[in-house]
Design an enzyme around this catalytic site. Structure first.
Site, PDB file in Angstrom:
ATOM      1  N   GLU A 282      -9.900 -10.248  -7.946  1.00  0.00           N
ATOM      2  CA  GLU A 282      -8.909  -9.175  -7.838  1.00  0.00           C
ATOM      3  C   GLU A 282      -7.809  -9.306  -8.895  1.00  0.00           C
ATOM      4  O   GLU A 282      -7.339  -8.305  -9.438  1.00  0.00           O
ATOM      5  CB  GLU A 282      -8.322  -9.168  -6.418  1.00  0.00           C
ATOM      6  CG  GLU A 282      -9.360  -8.752  -5.370  1.00  0.00           C
ATOM      7  CD  GLU A 282      -8.882  -8.924  -3.933  1.00  0.00           C
ATOM      8  OE1 GLU A 282      -7.709  -9.320  -3.708  1.00  0.00           O
ATOM      9  OE2 GLU A 282      -9.690  -8.666  -3.020  1.00  0.00           O
TER      10      GLU A 282
ATOM     11  N   HIS B 127      -2.323  -5.415   1.437  1.00  0.00           N
ATOM     12  CA  HIS B 127      -3.615  -6.072   1.224  1.00  0.00           C
ATOM     13  C   HIS B 127      -3.333  -7.413   0.555  1.00  0.00           C
ATOM     14  O   HIS B 127      -2.454  -7.499  -0.301  1.00  0.00           O
ATOM     15  CB  HIS B 127      -4.513  -5.234   0.307  1.00  0.00           C
ATOM     16  CG  HIS B 127      -5.655  -6.021  -0.260  1.00  0.00           C
ATOM     17  ND1 HIS B 127      -6.848  -6.177   0.409  1.00  0.00           N
ATOM     18  CD2 HIS B 127      -5.775  -6.741  -1.411  1.00  0.00           C
ATOM     19  CE1 HIS B 127      -7.649  -6.950  -0.315  1.00  0.00           C
ATOM     20  NE2 HIS B 127      -7.018  -7.303  -1.419  1.00  0.00           N
TER      21      HIS B 127
ATOM     22  N   ASN C 187      -2.038  -0.199   7.035  1.00  0.00           N
ATOM     23  CA  ASN C 187      -1.524  -1.497   7.487  1.00  0.00           C
ATOM     24  C   ASN C 187      -0.671  -2.195   6.422  1.00  0.00           C
ATOM     25  O   ASN C 187      -0.531  -3.412   6.421  1.00  0.00           O
ATOM     26  CB  ASN C 187      -2.678  -2.382   7.970  1.00  0.00           C
ATOM     27  CG  ASN C 187      -3.707  -2.633   6.893  1.00  0.00           C
ATOM     28  OD1 ASN C 187      -3.551  -2.192   5.745  1.00  0.00           O
ATOM     29  ND2 ASN C 187      -4.761  -3.351   7.222  1.00  0.00           N
TER      30      ASN C 187
ATOM     31  N   LYS D 226       0.821  -1.214   0.000  1.00  0.00           N
ATOM     32  CA  LYS D 226       0.000   0.000   0.000  1.00  0.00           C
ATOM     33  C   LYS D 226       0.859   1.270   0.000  1.00  0.00           C
ATOM     34  O   LYS D 226       2.066   1.231   0.273  1.00  0.00           O
ATOM     35  CB  LYS D 226      -0.918  -0.035   1.225  1.00  0.00           C
ATOM     36  CG  LYS D 226      -1.914  -1.196   1.216  1.00  0.00           C
ATOM     37  CD  LYS D 226      -2.863  -1.099   2.403  1.00  0.00           C
ATOM     38  CE  LYS D 226      -3.878  -2.232   2.396  1.00  0.00           C
ATOM     39  NZ  LYS D 226      -4.891  -2.073   3.454  1.00  0.00           N
TER      40      LYS D 226
ATOM     41  N   TYR E 263     -12.400  -2.437  -3.745  1.00  0.00           N
ATOM     42  CA  TYR E 263     -12.980  -2.593  -2.402  1.00  0.00           C
ATOM     43  C   TYR E 263     -14.508  -2.647  -2.457  1.00  0.00           C
ATOM     44  O   TYR E 263     -15.170  -2.125  -1.562  1.00  0.00           O
ATOM     45  CB  TYR E 263     -12.519  -1.443  -1.506  1.00  0.00           C
ATOM     46  CG  TYR E 263     -11.123  -1.624  -0.926  1.00  0.00           C
ATOM     47  CD1 TYR E 263     -10.773  -2.776  -0.228  1.00  0.00           C
ATOM     48  CD2 TYR E 263     -10.165  -0.623  -1.049  1.00  0.00           C
ATOM     49  CE1 TYR E 263      -9.497  -2.936   0.313  1.00  0.00           C
ATOM     50  CE2 TYR E 263      -8.890  -0.778  -0.500  1.00  0.00           C
ATOM     51  CZ  TYR E 263      -8.567  -1.937   0.176  1.00  0.00           C
ATOM     52  OH  TYR E 263      -7.318  -2.104   0.728  1.00  0.00           O
TER      53      TYR E 263
END
Ligand code: CMP
Length: 141
Positions: free
Chosen positions: A132, A121, A118, A15, A55
């Site tokens: 995805e 993903h 975080n 990310k 998402y």
């Protein structure tokens, strides 16, 4: 005859917080040292429409607007990893969502102190990996 199942694939995003913090090599290195294969890798930014597609299951959640702003706020690295049971293996390596609670030894447990920022993903099931990978790397599907 081999008893091992055919290798799975999973979609991983390193990310924008990880890119900003210079942690791409650290995170990729962990996956490589585990013995996983990198089948595809690109650095790019997501726009808002693409974030909504990626998402799709979270767009109505209260945490989505700041998550969208974070995920579209800078470049990220998208990759496809493959290996035996790679979906479960990678989820174990990244740790639970909240970096404050993730176990030491996991990527989030060692390197993140946030529930949103975080670092990584990863697809959470065979179905989400298929969806995805088709979204990020249609040429592989
Ligand atoms: P990820 O694995 O990309 O899946 C959804 C993301 O939403 C998650 O990692 C976090 O970045 C973010 N997220 C999930 N739950 C929360 C929450 N309660 N508060 C803020 N961000 C969250």
């Amino acid at each position: 005859m081999s008893s091992s199942s055919p290798d799975e694939r999973t979609l991983v995003l390193i990310k924008p917080d990880a890119v900003r913090r210079g942690l791409v090599g650290e995170i990729l290195g962990r996956f490589e040292r585990k013995g996983l294969r990198i089948d595809a890798l690109v650095v790019r930014a997501m726009d808002g429409d693409f974030a909504d597609q990626h998402y799709a299951e979270h767009v109505d959640k209260p945490f989505y607007p700041p998550l969208k702003a974070f995920m579209t706020g800078g470049p990220l690295a998208a990759l496809v990893l493959s290996g035996d049971q790679v979906i479960e293996v990678v989820r174990g390596m990244i740790g639970s969502t909240d970096g404050r609670k993730a176990a030491a030894g996991t990527i989030r447990g060692d390197l993140s102190l946030s529930n949103r920022e975080n670092l990584v993903h990863a697809s959470d099931s065979v179905d989400s990996a298929k969806r995805e990978i088709a979204l990020w790397f249609p040429e592989l599907s």
